[in-house]
Design an enzyme around this catalytic site. Structure first.
Site, PDB file in Angstrom:
ATOM      1  N   ASP A 300      -3.366  10.185  -3.093  1.00 20.01           N
ATOM      2  CA  ASP A 300      -3.162  11.101  -1.984  1.00 20.01           C
ATOM      3  C   ASP A 300      -2.729  10.334  -0.725  1.00 20.01           C
ATOM      4  O   ASP A 300      -3.130   9.187  -0.526  1.00 20.01           O
ATOM      5  CB  ASP A 300      -4.489  11.830  -1.717  1.00 20.01           C
ATOM      6  CG  ASP A 300      -4.358  12.897  -0.658  1.00 20.01           C
ATOM      7  OD1 ASP A 300      -3.600  13.854  -0.890  1.00 20.01           O
ATOM      8  OD2 ASP A 300      -5.008  12.777   0.407  1.00 20.01           O
ATOM      9  N   HIS A 304       0.400   7.065   4.388  1.00 21.73           N
ATOM     10  CA  HIS A 304      -0.364   6.851   5.615  1.00 21.73           C
ATOM     11  C   HIS A 304      -1.254   5.610   5.543  1.00 21.73           C
ATOM     12  O   HIS A 304      -2.133   5.410   6.374  1.00 21.73           O
ATOM     13  CB  HIS A 304      -1.191   8.096   5.944  1.00 21.73           C
ATOM     14  CG  HIS A 304      -0.344   9.318   6.104  1.00 21.73           C
ATOM     15  ND1 HIS A 304       0.619   9.429   7.083  1.00 21.73           N
ATOM     16  CD2 HIS A 304      -0.261  10.456   5.381  1.00 21.73           C
ATOM     17  CE1 HIS A 304       1.242  10.587   6.971  1.00 21.73           C
ATOM     18  NE2 HIS A 304       0.734  11.239   5.947  1.00 21.73           N
ATOM     19  N   GLU A 334       1.571   9.886  -3.492  1.00 27.04           N
ATOM     20  CA  GLU A 334       2.133  11.029  -2.772  1.00 27.04           C
ATOM     21  C   GLU A 334       2.774  10.529  -1.488  1.00 27.04           C
ATOM     22  O   GLU A 334       2.076  10.054  -0.589  1.00 27.04           O
ATOM     23  CB  GLU A 334       1.037  12.045  -2.429  1.00 27.04           C
ATOM     24  CG  GLU A 334       1.554  13.224  -1.623  1.00 27.04           C
ATOM     25  CD  GLU A 334       0.518  13.846  -0.682  1.00 27.04           C
ATOM     26  OE1 GLU A 334       0.710  15.006  -0.294  1.00 27.04           O
ATOM     27  OE2 GLU A 334      -0.474  13.166  -0.322  1.00 27.04           O
TER      28      GLU A 334
HETATM   29 CA   LIG Z   1      -4.143   5.666   7.651  1.00 32.81          CA
END
Ligand SMILES: [Ca+2]
Ligand SMILES: [Ca+2]
Ligand SMILES: [Ca+2]
Length: 603
Positions: A300, A304, A334
């Site tokens: 997931d 980021h 992802e």
């Molecule tokens: Ca992060």
């Protein structure tokens, strides 16, 4: 057995030996590109045990998280229910299950009036245990063992970017904290440039050594983070309870620096540069491999997290799996994208060294061509970039492809949104066309649970997470499903549903033709307007399968280039010309919103 009879018959008739290269039945021996993946959120699939619906908690939904009438709360689905429905999943042709996160979550979070539950699994507090709403360790073991006994794989959904929203900031109680950058709020000062000196000697998060991070002793450089006393020990393993292992810079706005360092809507963003955090997650997820022998991870929010984290984490997981006898352990990330942006996807395979990424480019291209009004050149353009992936176009064969999901909505909804005047019949045909693209073109097909029962939905996120078992959510049940008179008010595990039947057929086709799973793909026809898209899949033996699709509502006819050695053709689906028109040229005719599959051979 039936296939053998068919093969014999075909061989007797035209006396050409048509290919039939089925996949390895031993799931451990099977390569990732041979899978067909079924993705589900366990809360929304099947309720096998009403005793766990409230997760062992008592009180109203704001305590237990359970409210089967609200789309944002737990509905009761669990691992027992999933295990009992493996026939249904296997009958669809799926060989692997991507299981939404099953770790223990914060049951409810959100400010007053904004509360919702961790039914989706992405708000983890205890990374080492199964959420009681889904069952326990024994239920998880029973599920994985039952899947393996059937030759099916289990891919776990994992998260390392963030935990549940537990850490708060003094400066913004009950309001969103805007992102505070490293330039404006350096690690070296308390609360901004005019603040007192902090963290003397810390050389920044780019020096990823234990010795350097030992100098980072204060977490209040941007905001003043704290853990509410009632949640002081809620996270497991215990090291996760200290704010020092988080970025604490406020909410991400999903661009630039904040994309890596910001909190995902308040979810505590981990300091994944710190080697202690890297080792912590190697230990956490390595233990899930050891304990259950799972076959892979879907990561997931991979985009980021800093690349160096993945560069360390991925090899550690692959080596852990090998030690457990899982040679084909697969990992795909992802990298959510709003556009067909292959460079971005590929970067995470080349720089981060993720073995694979979910093919958001394919999903967007399907949306534009099948739901929207753009020409099929969008698809051609997508595949032109396959060489950008680490490992080149061969690696693109392993990309999990999909047409919609639990975050971005279902293809059926996108079609409805793009074509409000289209009949149900047309929407169904377009969805089927999307499925054909998914199964016949390069990549590993992922079916999002409910798509095979004609689920549509009203939008993204919670609006795309309908129950397979009888739902009590009014905003789900108000909608007719495609291909059936049912709504989600009743259980929908119908193997006779036209979409289930179509997918099962496509799955069989793919499993019996190695060229559709592993074959090199050559785009043969595309256009600036809706219409023909054709490609050849070339197997390892040089044999060619032509797949052709029509995204327009008029019959598409064209001469397309084929391999000169493909002189005769067999109809696999639709209607195919029996012979090449001339060496190297083949006539395809595809009905409106239809598709054909033609297998070539030399004679
Ligand atoms: Ca992060
Ligand atoms: Ca239950
Ligand atoms: Ca937080």
């Amino acid at each position: 057995m039936r296939r053998n009879v068919l093969w014999l018959w075909l061989c007797l008739a035209p006396c050409v030996s048509w290919g039939d290269q089925r996949v390895a039945q031993d799931f451990r021996a099977r390569a990732p590109e041979d899978e067909i993946v079924y993705f589900l959120l366990p809360d929304r699939f099947e309720n096998g045990d009403r005793a766990n619906d409230t997760g062992g908690l008592s009180g109203d939904r704001l305590t237990t998280g359970f409210d089967p009438t609200h789309k944002g709360f737990y509905h009761g689905g669990d691992l027992k229910g999933l295990t009992a429905r493996l026939d249904y999943i296997q009958g669809l042709g799926a060989t692997a299950i991507w299981l939404g996160p099953i770790y223990k979550n914060k049951p409810v979070q959100g400010g007053p009036g904004q509360e919702s539950a961790g039914y989706h699994g992405y708000w983890i507090t205890d990374f080492t245990n199964v959420d009681p709403h889904f069952g326990g360790e024994a239920d998880m073991r029973a599920f994985v063992d039952a899947a393996h006994a059937r030759g099916m794989k289990v891919y776990l959904d994992i998260i390392t970017n963030h935990t549940a929203d537990v850490i708060q900031y003094r400066e913004c109680l009950n309001v969103a904290c805007p992102y505070r950058s490293k330039g404006d709020y350096p690690y070296s000062r308390k609360g901004g440039l005019s603040g007192a000196p902090l963290n003397a000697g810390f050389a920044g998060d780019g020096v990823r050594s234990a010795a350097n991070f030992a100098l980072l002793t204060r977490a209040d450089y941007a905001y003043t983070p704290f853990v509410p006393p009632s949640e002081a020990n809620v996270k497991v393993p215990a090291w996760l309870n200290s704010p020092i292992y988080y970025h604490n810079r406020g909410n991400s706005d999903f661009v630039g620096e904040s994309s890596l360092y910001g909190d995902f809507f308040g979810l505590d963003d981990l300091m994944t540069e710190n080697p202690r955090v890297v080792q912590g997650f190697v230990d956490i997820y390595g233990a899930w491999i050891d304990r259950f022998g799972v076959d892979g991870f879907r990561i997931d929010t991979a985009r980021h997290v800093n690349p160096e984290f993945w560069q360390a984490f991925v090899p550690a997981m692959l080596s852990r799996a090998r030690a457990r006898g899982i040679a084909n352990f697969h990992i795909f990330g992802e990298v959510a994208a709003e556009t067909v942006d292959v460079a971005q996807l590929a970067r995470h395979t080349r720089v981060d060294k993720l073995p694979s990424v979910l093919d958001f480019g394919f999903a967007r291209a399907v949306e534009k061509t099948v739901a929207g009004t753009e020409g099929t050149s969008v698809l051609a353009r997508l595949y032109e970039d396959d060489g950008l992936y680490e490992g080149g176009a061969g690696a693109a064969l392993r990309l999990p492809t999909f047409t919609g999901n639990h975050d971005f909505g279902r293809l059926a909804w996108m079609i409805r949104a793009a074509r409000p005047d289209a009949s149900d019949e047309e929407v169904l045909k377009r969805v089927m066309l999307g499925n054909a693209l998914l199964f016949l073109l390069r990549g590993v097909p992922v079916v999002y649970s409910g798509d095979e029962q004609g689920f549509v939905g009203h939008g993204v996120d919670q609006d795309a997470r309908q129950d397979l078992f009888a739902s009590q959510v009014a905003s789900y049940n108000d909608q007719g499903l495609l291909g059936t008179g049912n709504t989600t008010a009743v259980a929908n595990f119908n193997p006779q549903h036209p979409l289930y039947a179509q997918i099962a057929g496509l799955a069989k086709l793919r499993q019996s033709h190695a060229a559709l799973r592993r074959g090199r793909q050559i785009v043969r026809a595309h256009g600036k307007s809706p219409g023909l898209f054709a490609a050849s899949r070339i197997g390892g033996d040089g044999r060619e399968i032509v797949v052709a699709f029509n995204t327009s509502t008029e019959t598409a006819v064209a001469q397309i280039e084929v391999e000169p050695s493909s002189t005769v053709f067999r109809t696999v689906r639709g209607a195919c010309a029996a012979r090449a028109s001339a060496p190297g040229s083949f006539r395809v005719e595809v009905p409106p919103l239809g598709y054909v599959v033609c297998e070539g051979a030399a004679r």
